[in-house]
Motif scaffolding. Structure first.
Motif: not given
Length: 242
Positions: A92-114
């Motif tokens: 934004a300081r550069q006069g540009r825009e970064l925005k999220t198009k799609i977001a996913h969220k879930r709860v996992v355990t450490v053993s399931d992390a990629e």
């Protein structure tokens, strides 16, 4: 009377004035501190904090006993890795825009992390909030953020925060203010979901930034991988010698 600018607002205004060639003289030199304080109606402390961050970000340099100067322009449309704040704020300081198009969220355990942090041991049963954000820069596919937040440090991340600045949300929660971030730049094969988003083949080379975010207690808050579209991503960093 207009409210005084805080440090981040002052940085944004100075960058705007640098780009408009409204601040430095013909030799690239800034006015003296008293003149800058008067121009922006800020305290000496706020001004010096802003000038230090601008130097760290590569916009200016200081010559001892002479003053502050504008650095030659960075690579066009590059993002400074040494910014103090979130990526959305830096863009934004550069006069540009970064925005999220799609977001996913879930709860996992450490053993399931990629993936896991290299230098921090986690209990395999510990719960993590997994977040994926597909992000656009000026409406172009630019970045896939894949992050894991330790639920022992932050219980909930609301959906609305996923479509704004996660950094700002964390900063507003006093217990989760980030103290420092370890970053690693590397190359990895592009995962299928990122390839589809960028319209690139799965397994193509990808520019990746690994972030491990820590609290002031030294505890790990989050770890992430940011997959950039190599065709448009430019990351800028200053190496200061003296």
């Amino acid at each position: 009377m207009a409210p005084r600018l805080n440090t981040q607002a002052l940085i944004k205004q100075i960058i705007t004035d640098i780009r408009a060639s409204e601040l430095a003289d013909d030799h690239g030199k800034f006015p003296a501190e008293p003149e800058l304080m008067q121009r922006y109606q800020v305290t000496r402390y706020t001004l010096r904090q802003a000038l230090k961050q601008l130097s760290d970000m590569g916009y200016t340099y200081q010559s001892h006993g002479v003053g502050t100067f504008v650095r030659p322009p960075q690579a066009q449309n590059s993002i400074a890795l040494q910014h103090n704040g979130g990526l959305s704020e830096e863009v934004a300081r550069q006069g540009r825009e970064l925005k999220t198009k799609i977001a996913h969220k879930r709860v996992v355990t450490v053993s399931d992390a990629e993936f896991l942090p290299d230098n921090y041991q986690l209990d395999p049963t510990e719960q993590l909030i997994e977040i994926q954000r597909f992000r656009l820069l000026d409406n172009q596919p630019y970045l896939l953020e894949h992050s894991y937040y330790l639920q022992s440090e932050i219980k909930v991340i609301p959906n609305e925060a996923l479509y704004g600045s996660l950094f700002k949300y964390l900063e507003r929660q006093r217990a989760t203010q980030v103290s420092f971030i370890d970053q690693l730049i590397m190359s990895e094969p592009l995962p299928a979901d990122a390839g589809e988003f960028f319209e690139l083949p799965t397994g193509a080379p990808s520019l990746v930034v690994r972030d491990d975010s820590y609290l002031s207690t030294g505890n790990l808050l989050a770890f992430s991988k940011q997959y950039y579209d190599y065709r448009i991503a430019k990351l800028f960093m200053v190496k200061k010698i003296h």
